[in-house]
Design a protein around this motif. Structure first.
Motif, PDB file in Angstrom:
ATOM      1  N   ASN A  45       0.788  -1.235   0.000  1.00 24.76           N
ATOM      2  CA  ASN A  45       0.000   0.000   0.000  1.00 24.76           C
ATOM      3  C   ASN A  45       0.817   1.282   0.000  1.00 24.76           C
ATOM      4  N   GLY A  46       2.095   1.199   0.274  1.00 22.96           N
ATOM      5  CA  GLY A  46       2.911   2.404   0.296  1.00 22.96           C
ATOM      6  C   GLY A  46       3.044   2.986   1.693  1.00 22.96           C
ATOM      7  N   PHE A  47       3.847   4.034   1.748  1.00 22.17           N
ATOM      8  CA  PHE A  47       4.229   4.639   3.022  1.00 22.17           C
ATOM      9  C   PHE A  47       3.056   5.258   3.766  1.00 22.17           C
ATOM     10  N   ASP A  48       2.178   5.977   3.073  1.00 21.13           N
ATOM     11  CA  ASP A  48       1.053   6.633   3.760  1.00 21.13           C
ATOM     12  C   ASP A  48       0.213   5.635   4.547  1.00 21.13           C
ATOM     13  N   ASP A  49      -0.159   4.538   3.898  1.00 18.05           N
ATOM     14  CA  ASP A  49      -0.994   3.551   4.582  1.00 18.05           C
ATOM     15  C   ASP A  49      -0.221   2.818   5.679  1.00 18.05           C
ATOM     16  N   ALA A  50       1.055   2.543   5.430  1.00 18.03           N
ATOM     17  CA  ALA A  50       1.861   1.888   6.470  1.00 18.03           C
ATOM     18  C   ALA A  50       1.958   2.786   7.706  1.00 18.03           C
ATOM     19  N   LEU A  51       2.144   4.063   7.478  1.00 17.16           N
ATOM     20  CA  LEU A  51       2.206   5.024   8.575  1.00 17.16           C
ATOM     21  C   LEU A  51       0.876   5.045   9.325  1.00 17.16           C
ATOM     22  N   TRP A  52      -0.227   5.079   8.587  1.00  8.48           N
ATOM     23  CA  TRP A  52      -1.561   5.070   9.196  1.00  8.48           C
ATOM     24  C   TRP A  52      -1.732   3.818  10.063  1.00  8.48           C
ATOM     25  N   CYS A  53      -1.225   2.684   9.599  1.00 10.43           N
ATOM     26  CA  CYS A  53      -1.398   1.411  10.306  1.00 10.43           C
ATOM     27  C   CYS A  53      -0.663   1.357  11.649  1.00 10.43           C
ATOM     28  N   LEU A  54       0.244   2.291  11.901  1.00 11.88           N
ATOM     29  CA  LEU A  54       0.920   2.296  13.208  1.00 11.88           C
ATOM     30  C   LEU A  54      -0.081   2.383  14.354  1.00 11.88           C
ATOM     31  N   ARG A  55      -1.228   2.997  14.128  1.00 11.91           N
ATOM     32  CA  ARG A  55      -2.244   3.128  15.186  1.00 11.91           C
ATOM     33  C   ARG A  55      -2.794   1.781  15.617  1.00 11.91           C
ATOM     34  N   THR A  56      -2.594   0.746  14.795  1.00  9.00           N
ATOM     35  CA  THR A  56      -3.149  -0.579  15.104  1.00  9.00           C
ATOM     36  C   THR A  56      -2.230  -1.417  15.970  1.00  9.00           C
ATOM     37  N   VAL A  57      -1.044  -0.899  16.257  1.00 12.15           N
ATOM     38  CA  VAL A  57      -0.041  -1.660  17.000  1.00 12.15           C
ATOM     39  C   VAL A  57      -0.095  -1.282  18.483  1.00 12.15           C
ATOM     40  N   HIS A  58      -0.039  -2.277  19.315  1.00 11.35           N
ATOM     41  CA  HIS A  58      -0.050  -2.040  20.759  1.00 11.35           C
ATOM     42  C   HIS A  58       1.251  -2.572  21.351  1.00 11.35           C
ATOM     43  N   GLY A  59       1.760  -1.858  22.358  1.00 12.15           N
ATOM     44  CA  GLY A  59       2.967  -2.305  23.022  1.00 12.15           C
ATOM     45  C   GLY A  59       4.247  -1.695  22.459  1.00 12.15           C
ATOM     46  N   TYR A  60       4.122  -0.826  21.493  1.00 13.35           N
ATOM     47  CA  TYR A  60       5.286  -0.171  20.906  1.00 13.35           C
ATOM     48  C   TYR A  60       5.127   1.355  20.938  1.00 13.35           C
ATOM     49  N   ASP A  61       4.435   1.843  21.954  1.00  9.38           N
ATOM     50  CA  ASP A  61       4.168   3.280  22.052  1.00  9.38           C
ATOM     51  C   ASP A  61       5.457   4.098  22.047  1.00  9.38           C
ATOM     52  N   ARG A  62       6.454   3.636  22.774  1.00 10.11           N
ATOM     53  CA  ARG A  62       7.722   4.381  22.858  1.00 10.11           C
ATOM     54  C   ARG A  62       8.359   4.512  21.479  1.00 10.11           C
ATOM     55  N   GLU A  63       8.484   3.400  20.778  1.00 11.64           N
ATOM     56  CA  GLU A  63       9.123   3.416  19.457  1.00 11.64           C
ATOM     57  C   GLU A  63       8.350   4.284  18.469  1.00 11.64           C
ATOM     58  N   ILE A  64       7.032   4.182  18.504  1.00  7.37           N
ATOM     59  CA  ILE A  64       6.202   4.966  17.579  1.00  7.37           C
ATOM     60  C   ILE A  64       6.289   6.443  17.922  1.00  7.37           C
ATOM     61  N   ARG A  65       6.237   6.790  19.213  1.00 12.78           N
ATOM     62  CA  ARG A  65       6.348   8.190  19.609  1.00 12.78           C
ATOM     63  C   ARG A  65       7.719   8.755  19.241  1.00 12.78           C
ATOM     64  N   LEU A  66       8.771   7.989  19.451  1.00 12.68           N
ATOM     65  CA  LEU A  66      10.116   8.469  19.098  1.00 12.68           C
ATOM     66  C   LEU A  66      10.258   8.656  17.591  1.00 12.68           C
ATOM     67  N   TYR A  67       9.617   7.795  16.813  1.00 10.37           N
ATOM     68  CA  TYR A  67       9.624   7.986  15.355  1.00 10.37           C
ATOM     69  C   TYR A  67       8.879   9.277  14.998  1.00 10.37           C
ATOM     70  N   ALA A  68       7.741   9.519  15.620  1.00  7.16           N
ATOM     71  CA  ALA A  68       6.981  10.747  15.365  1.00  7.16           C
ATOM     72  C   ALA A  68       7.810  11.979  15.734  1.00  7.16           C
ATOM     73  N   VAL A  69       8.505  11.909  16.860  1.00  4.34           N
ATOM     74  CA  VAL A  69       9.372  13.027  17.264  1.00  4.34           C
ATOM     75  C   VAL A  69      10.481  13.215  16.230  1.00  4.34           C
ATOM     76  N   TRP A  70      11.074  12.121  15.782  1.00  2.00           N
ATOM     77  CA  TRP A  70      12.127  12.217  14.761  1.00  2.00           C
ATOM     78  C   TRP A  70      11.591  12.943  13.530  1.00  2.00           C
ATOM     79  N   CYS A  71      10.374  12.583  13.104  1.00  2.00           N
ATOM     80  CA  CYS A  71       9.777  13.229  11.930  1.00  2.00           C
ATOM     81  C   CYS A  71       9.551  14.720  12.160  1.00  2.00           C
ATOM     82  N   THR A  72       8.999  15.065  13.310  1.00  2.23           N
ATOM     83  CA  THR A  72       8.681  16.477  13.557  1.00  2.23           C
ATOM     84  C   THR A  72       9.933  17.314  13.803  1.00  2.23           C
TER      85      THR A  72
END
Length: 200
Positions: A45-72
């Motif tokens: 599906n590409g990057f946009d959908d893969a990024l959207w799918c991060l919301r479906t993952v549980h137990g990786y809040d730290r990694e996902i938040r740090l990735y979001a911080v890296w992006c911003t």
């Protein structure tokens, strides 16, 4: 490598087109609980959908938040107030267990307030420019010709704004597009590194 499932994705109501694309790629007609790698989602599906799918993952809040911080952090320099950097700092500290929910919420509110203030300042600057143009026209034309001068000022501001906009748009479009493309590619590569490889 990060995994989700079709059932987890479905529970977040994905867009119909993306959902059908993913099902077709997997050769499936309905969701299931089979582990689904983010590398597969990215491939399908590409990057946009893969990024959207991060919301479906549980137990990786730290990694996902740090990735979001890296992006911003890649765009925080565009905020002259420094609030974006402060918000990123608090969010990063929160991900690492060094900031409280209260600190995170205060940073979020400060960021929203800074955004509202920036929009209001831009609107006020536009109004002030129009008022200044009208005042200059009044001085130049004299009180008797105020109405004509005001209309001329309004028209000249409109024409100047239009010409400036067109020139800026034309000059910046290609550079902005290339910069956006490069930034998006960097974010996708970091996403792959963080969530689609065994090292991540």
């Amino acid at each position: 490598m990060l995994y989700t499932t079709l059932n987890q994705i479905r529970s977040y109501s994905p867009c119909p087109d993306g959902w059908e694309t993913l099902l077709n790629h997997l050769g499936k007609t309905k969701p299931d609980d089979e582990p689904l790698s983010f590398a597969t989602i990215l491939e399908s599906n590409g990057f946009d959908d893969a990024l959207w799918c991060l919301r479906t993952v549980h137990g990786y809040d730290r990694e996902i938040r740090l990735y979001a911080v890296w992006c911003t952090r890649t765009v925080e320099h565009l905020d002259p107030s420094g609030v974006a950097k402060q918000t990123n700092d608090v969010s990063e500290r929160y991900a690492n267990g060094d900031a409280t929910d209260t600190e995170l919420e205060a940073a979020r509110k400060a960021a929203w307030e800074a955004a509202r203030a920036a929009r209001a300042a831009a609107a006020a600057a536009g109004a002030a420019a129009l008022e200044a143009a009208g005042a200059a026209a009044l001085e130049a034309a004299g009180a008797a010709e105020w109405e004509a001068a005001w209309e001329a000022a309004w028209e000249s501001v409109g024409e100047a704004r239009k010409a400036a906009w067109e020139a800026a748009w034309e000059a910046a479009w290609e550079a902005a597009w290339e910069a956006r493309k490069a930034a998006w590619e960097a974010k996708e590569q970091e996403f792959i590194k963080q969530f689609c490889t065994e090292e991540g």
